[in-house]
Structure formats: structure tokens, C-alpha cells
Scaffold this active site. Sequence first.
Site, PDB file in Angstrom:
ATOM      1  N   CYS A 208       0.758  -1.134   0.091  1.00  0.00           N
ATOM      2  CA  CYS A 208       0.108  -0.081   0.076  1.00  0.00           C
ATOM      3  C   CYS A 208       0.893   1.224  -0.091  1.00  0.00           C
ATOM      4  O   CYS A 208       1.311   1.643   0.956  1.00  0.00           O
ATOM      5  CB  CYS A 208      -0.855  -0.086   1.245  1.00  0.00           C
ATOM      6  SG  CYS A 208      -1.909   1.602   1.207  1.00  0.00           S
TER       7      CYS A 208
ATOM      8  N   CYS B  84      -0.443   4.071   2.123  1.00  0.00           N
ATOM      9  CA  CYS B  84      -0.218   3.860   3.706  1.00  0.00           C
ATOM     10  C   CYS B  84       1.177   4.233   4.015  1.00  0.00           C
ATOM     11  O   CYS B  84       1.667   4.721   5.138  1.00  0.00           O
ATOM     12  CB  CYS B  84      -0.753   2.554   3.876  1.00  0.00           C
ATOM     13  SG  CYS B  84      -2.075   1.824   3.322  1.00  0.00           S
ATOM     14  N   ASP B  85       2.341   3.646   3.147  1.00  0.00           N
ATOM     15  CA  ASP B  85       3.622   3.453   3.596  1.00  0.00           C
ATOM     16  C   ASP B  85       4.709   4.449   2.973  1.00  0.00           C
ATOM     17  O   ASP B  85       5.698   4.432   3.427  1.00  0.00           O
ATOM     18  CB  ASP B  85       3.969   2.034   3.483  1.00  0.00           C
ATOM     19  CG  ASP B  85       3.148   0.989   4.259  1.00  0.00           C
ATOM     20  OD1 ASP B  85       2.771   1.546   5.527  1.00  0.00           O
ATOM     21  OD2 ASP B  85       2.948   0.022   4.033  1.00  0.00           O
TER      22      ASP B  85
END
Length: 338
Positions: free
Chosen positions: A133, A136-137
Site C-alpha cells: 500500500c 499507507c507507507d
Amino acid sequence: MRDIIIIGSGPAGFTAAIYAARAELKPLLIASSVEIGGELMNTTEVENFPGFPEGIMGPDLMAKLQAQAERFGTEVVYDDVVELELDGPVKRVKLGNGETHEAAALIYATGSAYRKLGLPEEEVLSGHGLSWCATCDGFFFRQKTIAVVGGGDSAMEEATFLTRFADKVYVIHRRDTLKASKIMQQRAFDNEKIEFIWNAEIAAIHGTTAVTGVTLRDTVTGDERGLDLDGLFVAIGNDPRTHLVHGKLELTPEGTIAVEGRTSKTSLPGVFAAGDVTDPHYRQAVTAAGSGTVAALDAEQYLAALPKAPEAEVAAAATSVAEAEAVEAVEAEFAVVN
Ligand code: NDP
């Protein structure tokens, strides 16, 4: 017992809920305990959902779909389904918290899960430089050198997004042409921070506590070489989430839930399926939303054709008598006034 339960909180689930709620079926939507909102929660800008000419962020679109479903009376439960009983006229849904919900109809819209490379290091290094992701990261890879595996739209989108943070982004693809749409390909080709590594697959991921690199294997010659990396993002597609219905619903050879023609009807009466879990091909937010609509309409028709329980018939009759009396009273009053 409810009329309808919807499992899944992506575009298919929430669109089904909007339709079912507007049909006054008071749907219960099980949204899962962690991955609420489906795949769009991991997406940045959605540019191809009709009605948003400037684009919309994936999580914002999901928040709007949920608000629209709740506005008409959808009840959302944040828990995971652990067991399903689907044959028979009453569908039972058991949740992680031990509760069991019952309904006459069920819409299964659980979407799909990230595909893995199938390497033993994946379990150990997941969350330690290995991610599925970018939104997300990506933030953790400022000024780093990273790679994205895959050749589809997801890989192009992730690679392009990750150039906001990383100094260098390799795209590692197993063939020499991409599967991604032309516009997404071009955007990646035009980005100076992105370098393509063609005809290559990941043979191993290096690192014990964090990703330090990979072994690349040439898919044509079989030659192997090392590549130093600070992070690796896997974007090689998704697999339909069907584990709860294995042995209960018929599946297609591609592993999606089999539905009858263009309907959402599964192999069991009263059980309908929608979204990516039924779709091995198109898998767009808008096609998922469209199939959620189909499922809600199919379920509505199924419920309308069910024989009414005796007490429901009595209640309906009482309501119609009361309604008739009220109409008569209004008419009488109207006659007096005139
Ligand atoms: P896709 O299935 O479209 O692409 C997967 C890619 O990963 C392919 O290039 C495939 O290679 C490669 N791949 C698959 N398995 C492996 C493996 N084991 N090892 C190495 N490579 C592998 O998945 P996406 O997630 O990219 O897209 C899914 C759907 O979502 C598509 O319909 C896409 O259009 C849509 N989407 C749309 C976006 C947008 O428009 N903004 C953004 C993201 C997704 P090969 O090409 O050789 O098969």
C-alpha cells in the site's frame, strides 16, 4: 430477522446499501473490523469515477458513499464475518464478536485481497520495508531507493505516487510490455524518477529485519542479479475474497463467485454477489458500484416474491385498514369544507 444483510464496505457494498435502504429494506452492512472501505482506501486520486471532474481521493469517495447509505437508514457494523449459513430461507451471519444476524436475503460484496509474490521472506519483512500500500507507507521512504513490482494500473499508480517521497523508483515487470492503461503508462514513462526493469521477476527479497534488496531473475535468460533497495512495494493484482463461501457457493474457473448472466444471483436462492468478488476482468470502482445496484435490485425482487409470514400479513392488513379509515376521514372532512 432482517430483510437484508450486506457483507463488504467497498463501492459494491455501499451502493447496494444505498439502493436497499432507499427501498426501505433497512439493510445491515458488515464493514469488517480493519479493512473498512475496500480497495479505494489504498488509492490516492480517483480520476475515472463519473461525477468528479477534478478527481476525488479514494478515502473521500468511500466516506461519501457510506454517508449516502447511512442517510437512508443503513446500519453499519464494524466487525468480521467468521461463519455463514446460506442454504435455507434464513441466512445466518456469525460475527467475530459472537453475535449472529439473520436475514431473508444476503449480498456478498467482499472484494479482493492483495496478491502475494509467494516468497517465504514476505511474511517476515511485511511492514519492514515490504508493503502492498503506497498511500499507507510511502511516507516512510523519503529520499530512498525503492521498487514496485507489477505492470498493471496499480503498479503505475503506486510508482508515480511514490516519486513524491523516494529519490528513485524502479518498476520491475515480468514482461517487456505493460498491462496498464495508456494514460497511466505514459505518466510513469514521463517521470524522471522512475526506471523500468523489464523481463524480471523477484527471486528473493534480502534483509533480516528490513528490506535491503532483491534478487532479480531475468524471465528470458534465467540470469540472476542483485539490486539494492530500501523498500519494495508489491502491486501484482488481487484475488477475490471467497474463503467464507468455499463449498457453499459455486465459483468460476477464475475463482470469482459465479453469478447467473448479468444478474447477481449466485448458486443459492436469496444469496446475491457483487463487485470484485464476482469480476475477474473489469474491477473498477464504478463497475463494482453498478453491480452493487444490480444486487440490491435482485434482492428486492426476491424479497417481494417471498410468501409473507402470517403475522406480517396481519400487520399489513391492519395497516391498510387504518390507512383506508384515515383516507375516508380526510375525504369526509374535505366534503364538509366544500
Ligand atoms: P492487474 O491484474 O491489472 O495487473 C497485475 C500486474 O501484475 C500485471 O502486469 C501482471 O503481469 C503482474 N503480475 C501478476 N502476478 C504476478 C506475479 N506473481 N509476479 C509478478 N508480476 C505479476 O492488477 P492491478 O491491481 O494493476 O489492477 C486491477 C484493476 O484495477 C484493473 O482493472 C485496473 O485497471 C484497475 N485499477 C485502476 C486504477 C485507475 O484507473 N486509477 C488504479 C489501479 C487499478 P502480466 O502483465 O504479465 O500479467
